[in-house]
Design an enzyme around this catalytic site. Structure first.
Site, PDB file in Angstrom:
ATOM      1  N   HIS A   1      24.631 -30.700  69.398  1.00  0.00           N
ATOM      2  CA  HIS A   1      24.272 -32.064  68.983  1.00  0.00           C
ATOM      3  C   HIS A   1      25.355 -33.083  69.315  1.00  0.00           C
ATOM      4  O   HIS A   1      25.092 -34.148  69.863  1.00  0.00           O
ATOM      5  CB  HIS A   1      23.960 -32.104  67.485  1.00  0.00           C
TER       6      HIS A   1
ATOM      7  N   TYR B   1      16.102 -31.636  67.317  1.00  0.00           N
ATOM      8  CA  TYR B   1      16.994 -31.026  66.318  1.00  0.00           C
ATOM      9  C   TYR B   1      16.390 -30.840  64.931  1.00  0.00           C
ATOM     10  O   TYR B   1      17.051 -30.323  64.033  1.00  0.00           O
ATOM     11  CB  TYR B   1      18.317 -31.787  66.231  1.00  0.00           C
TER      12      TYR B   1
ATOM     13  N   HIS C   1      16.541 -39.064  77.128  1.00  0.00           N
ATOM     14  CA  HIS C   1      16.985 -38.800  75.751  1.00  0.00           C
ATOM     15  C   HIS C   1      16.039 -39.406  74.734  1.00  0.00           C
ATOM     16  O   HIS C   1      15.812 -40.618  74.732  1.00  0.00           O
ATOM     17  CB  HIS C   1      18.385 -39.370  75.538  1.00  0.00           C
TER      18      HIS C   1
ATOM     19  N   HIS D   1      25.189 -41.503  75.476  1.00  0.00           N
ATOM     20  CA  HIS D   1      25.879 -42.724  75.016  1.00  0.00           C
ATOM     21  C   HIS D   1      27.209 -42.928  75.760  1.00  0.00           C
ATOM     22  O   HIS D   1      27.326 -43.842  76.545  1.00  0.00           O
ATOM     23  CB  HIS D   1      26.084 -42.773  73.489  1.00  0.00           C
TER      24      HIS D   1
ATOM     25  N   ARG E   1      21.516 -44.172  59.578  1.00  0.00           N
ATOM     26  CA  ARG E   1      21.347 -42.721  59.564  1.00  0.00           C
ATOM     27  C   ARG E   1      20.846 -42.242  58.193  1.00  0.00           C
ATOM     28  O   ARG E   1      20.033 -41.319  58.104  1.00  0.00           O
ATOM     29  CB  ARG E   1      22.669 -42.037  59.935  1.00  0.00           C
TER      30      ARG E   1
ATOM     31  N   ARG F   1      30.834 -33.682  66.584  1.00  0.00           N
ATOM     32  CA  ARG F   1      30.825 -33.742  65.111  1.00  0.00           C
ATOM     33  C   ARG F   1      30.064 -32.572  64.510  1.00  0.00           C
ATOM     34  O   ARG F   1      30.304 -32.185  63.372  1.00  0.00           O
ATOM     35  CB  ARG F   1      30.124 -35.024  64.640  1.00  0.00           C
TER      36      ARG F   1
ATOM     37  N   ASP G   1      15.812 -42.721  73.152  1.00  0.00           N
ATOM     38  CA  ASP G   1      16.520 -42.301  71.948  1.00  0.00           C
ATOM     39  C   ASP G   1      15.720 -42.474  70.653  1.00  0.00           C
ATOM     40  O   ASP G   1      14.866 -41.667  70.344  1.00  0.00           O
ATOM     41  CB  ASP G   1      17.875 -43.029  71.897  1.00  0.00           C
TER      42      ASP G   1
ATOM     43  N   HIS H   1      14.438 -38.697  70.452  1.00  0.00           N
ATOM     44  CA  HIS H   1      14.073 -37.938  69.254  1.00  0.00           C
ATOM     45  C   HIS H   1      12.724 -38.529  68.857  1.00  0.00           C
ATOM     46  O   HIS H   1      12.670 -39.582  68.212  1.00  0.00           O
ATOM     47  CB  HIS H   1      15.091 -38.133  68.135  1.00  0.00           C
TER      48      HIS H   1
HETATM   49  C1  NGQ Z   1      20.409 -38.487  66.075  1.00  0.00           C
HETATM   50  N1  NGQ Z   1      21.028 -40.672  66.841  1.00  0.00           N
HETATM   51  O1  NGQ Z   1      20.731 -37.326  66.252  1.00  0.00           O
HETATM   52  O2  NGQ Z   1      19.248 -38.849  65.882  1.00  0.00           O
HETATM   53  C2  NGQ Z   1      21.490 -39.523  66.120  1.00  0.00           C
HETATM   54  C3  NGQ Z   1      21.877 -39.911  64.717  1.00  0.00           C
HETATM   55  C4  NGQ Z   1      23.880 -38.506  64.306  1.00  0.00           C
HETATM   56  C5  NGQ Z   1      21.888 -41.380  67.543  1.00  0.00           C
HETATM   57  N2  NGQ Z   1      23.105 -40.929  67.618  1.00  0.00           N
HETATM   58  C6  NGQ Z   1      22.475 -38.801  63.944  1.00  0.00           C
HETATM   59  N3  NGQ Z   1      21.542 -42.497  68.126  1.00  0.00           N
HETATM   60  O3  NGQ Z   1      24.325 -38.852  65.400  1.00  0.00           O
HETATM   61  O4  NGQ Z   1      24.568 -37.908  63.489  1.00  0.00           O
HETATM   62 ZN    ZN Z   2      20.232 -39.225  70.207  1.00  0.00          ZN
END
Ligand code: NGQ
Ligand code: ZN
Length: 459
Positions: free
Chosen positions: A210, A124, A59, A272, A85, A213, A323, A61
């Site tokens: 994603h 994404y 995982h 996670h 974020r 949510r 991550d 990004h």
């Molecule tokens: C992400 N990262 O997609 O990069 C997410 C943050 C979200 C982590 N969850 C954004 N660690 O989850 O809305």
């Molecule tokens: Zn992530």
């Protein structure tokens, strides 16, 4: 292309062996002979040291490598995952395709130098800063693919569907419009990404809603029914607020909701899965899906502790991912996972499987299996048919040199970390020598240049 090397020491699926002759064809291991005769090794290149399978990174990004170190200043009040974020959204506002490629190459190079030889990129960031498609709608996927090609890491690409701003059909915020697709545009993006991926001989594609949510129930059902093959990755139950919001929306916790509505099986990787009840933990372990743990990022973001000890007792599958790429090291991820459990339970050697077992070796072996499953690639083992992806440790390193074989992985995971890495091979190519990637200078120069320019814009 064929090549043959003789490994001085190699960690095979049944343990350590000395003098292992490995034949490779087109990046795959085509033969493996333990203790070959002298006539078979004539003129063959010898690899000194201890060779272990490279770890799959399940995982990442990659673009977030560009903001490593930029979110560690205290804000006005209550710094949290959610304020991080916001920093992340501001950072990505100005990223252009050249930035995305330069940052991805830097992250992938560091992965190879840090023991990861393959990668599932949870991708994404799709559109331009206004939220419009690029002329090629897979432009940014093409840049990720190009970075993989420059660095040599094996790629599983996970184009991400991001279709709502929060549970219950909330509209995406302006800051999320670079991620947004409806199902139709997602399917076109997926197709264009799959086409672009053909330049990498062993790459794989999967799908990634994603998070609960960010997709509606209908879209999730439609996506899973769209006939796309490959692994399914999803972020789940990382934050307490996310669990609470899911309860408020559906009356169910995220992992409960997913298991109630979908047949979660070994194709799935739940990223996670930090906040689970005992029942959820049992359901996940039973499903044979992989828990995609990202201990360094989870610590950095203040997510909480994954219930690794219970999950391990249930023989659940797991692997690790880098991550946010705030720190990139396969071994540090494992160390952080074990240390989290030690701090939580006030014990030691909690993730070793039995008395007399090496914690480092057990952690490493579990993460190899889970990672390979999550990437759906023949990686994570030195065996015939697998990718020639490995890491060779320097046995003259002062931490390893005095130790007997049964302590090598402990010395690597708990003490030496990447300083013990001599060379790294992925797909049959030597990419790292004496701990440094062969294209380090070009990749770091480009990264530094792009990032300086970018930070002048971000401010
Ligand atoms: C992400 N990262 O997609 O990069 C997410 C943050 C979200 C982590 N969850 C954004 N660690 O989850 O809305
Ligand atoms: Zn992530």
């Amino acid at each position: 292309m064929n090549q043959t090397v003789l490994l001085e020491h190699a960690l095979l699926p049944d343990g350590w062996h000395s003098d292992v002759l490995v034949g490779m064809t087109d990046g795959l291991i085509s033969s493996l002979i333990i203790q070959p005769g002298p006539q078979q090794t004539d003129g063959v290149q010898r690899i000194k040291g201890a060779t272990i399978p490279g770890l799959p990174n399940l995982h990442s990004h990659t673009f977030q490598r560009g903001m490593a170190g930029l979110a560690e200043t205290r804000g006005p009040s209550g710094d949290s995952f959610w304020t991080w974020r916001q920093v992340m959204y501001r950072f990505l506002e100005h990223l252009d395709p050249d930035d995305v490629e330069a940052i991805a190459a830097m992250a992938m190079m560091e992965m190879l130098e840090g023991g990861f030889t393959s990668l599932a990129e949870f991708h994404y960031l799709h559109h331009d800063p206004k939220g419009h498609h690029y002329a090629n709608r897979a432009e940014l996927a093409v840049r990720i693919i190009s970075a993989a090609q420059q660095t040599g890491i094996n790629l599983t690409l996970l184009p991400v569907l991001y279709a709502q701003g929060g549970f219950g059909g909330q509209p995406v915020a302006d800051q999320q419009r670079r991620f947004y697709n409806d199902l139709e545009s997602y399917l076109a993006l997926h197709q264009a990404s799959a086409d672009a991926l053909k330049i990498l001989p062993h790459a794989k594609i999967g799908i990634a809603p994603h998070s609960l949510r960010a997709v509606t129930p209908d879209m999730l059902t439609a996506l899973l029914g769209a006939g796309l093959s490959g692994p399914v990755h999803i972020h789940i139950a990382e934050q307490v607020k996310e669990v609470d919001d899911c309860l408020a929306w559906s009356g169910r916790r995220p992992v409960e909701w997913l298991f109630d509505h979908h047949a979660v099986d070994a194709h799935w990787c739940l990223i996670h899965a930090t906040h689970m009840t005992e029942t959820e933990t049992q359901a996940l372990a039973r499903s044979q899906a992989v828990a995609g743990l990202c201990p360094l990022t989870e610590a950095n973001l203040g997510d909480g502790f994954f219930n690794a000890s219970s999950y391990q007792a249930l023989n659940g599958a797991w692997g690790v991912g880098s991550d946010s790429n705030v720190e990139i090291s396969a071994f540090a991820e494992l160390r952080c996972l074990e240390y989290g459990q030690r701090l939580l339970h006030r014990g030691r050697n909690l993730l070793a499987s039995a008395e007399g077992r090496s914690t480092g070796l057990d952690l490493y072996t579990k993460a190899l299996h889970g990672g390979a499953q999550a990437l759906q690639q023949p990686v994570g083992a030195l065996r015939v048919g697998a990718q020639a992806d490995w890491v060779t440790l320097d046995l003259t390193h002062p931490t390893l040199a005095p130790l007997p074989q049964r302590h090598w992985l402990d010395a690597l995971v708990f003490v030496a970390d990447r300083s013990a890495i001599d060379c790294v091979m992925a797909g049959g190519q030597f990419l790292v020598r004496q701990g440094r990637h062969i294209a380090r200078e070009t990749i770091t120069a480009r990264f530094t240049d792009r990032l300086k320019r970018l930070l002048m814009q971000v401010g």
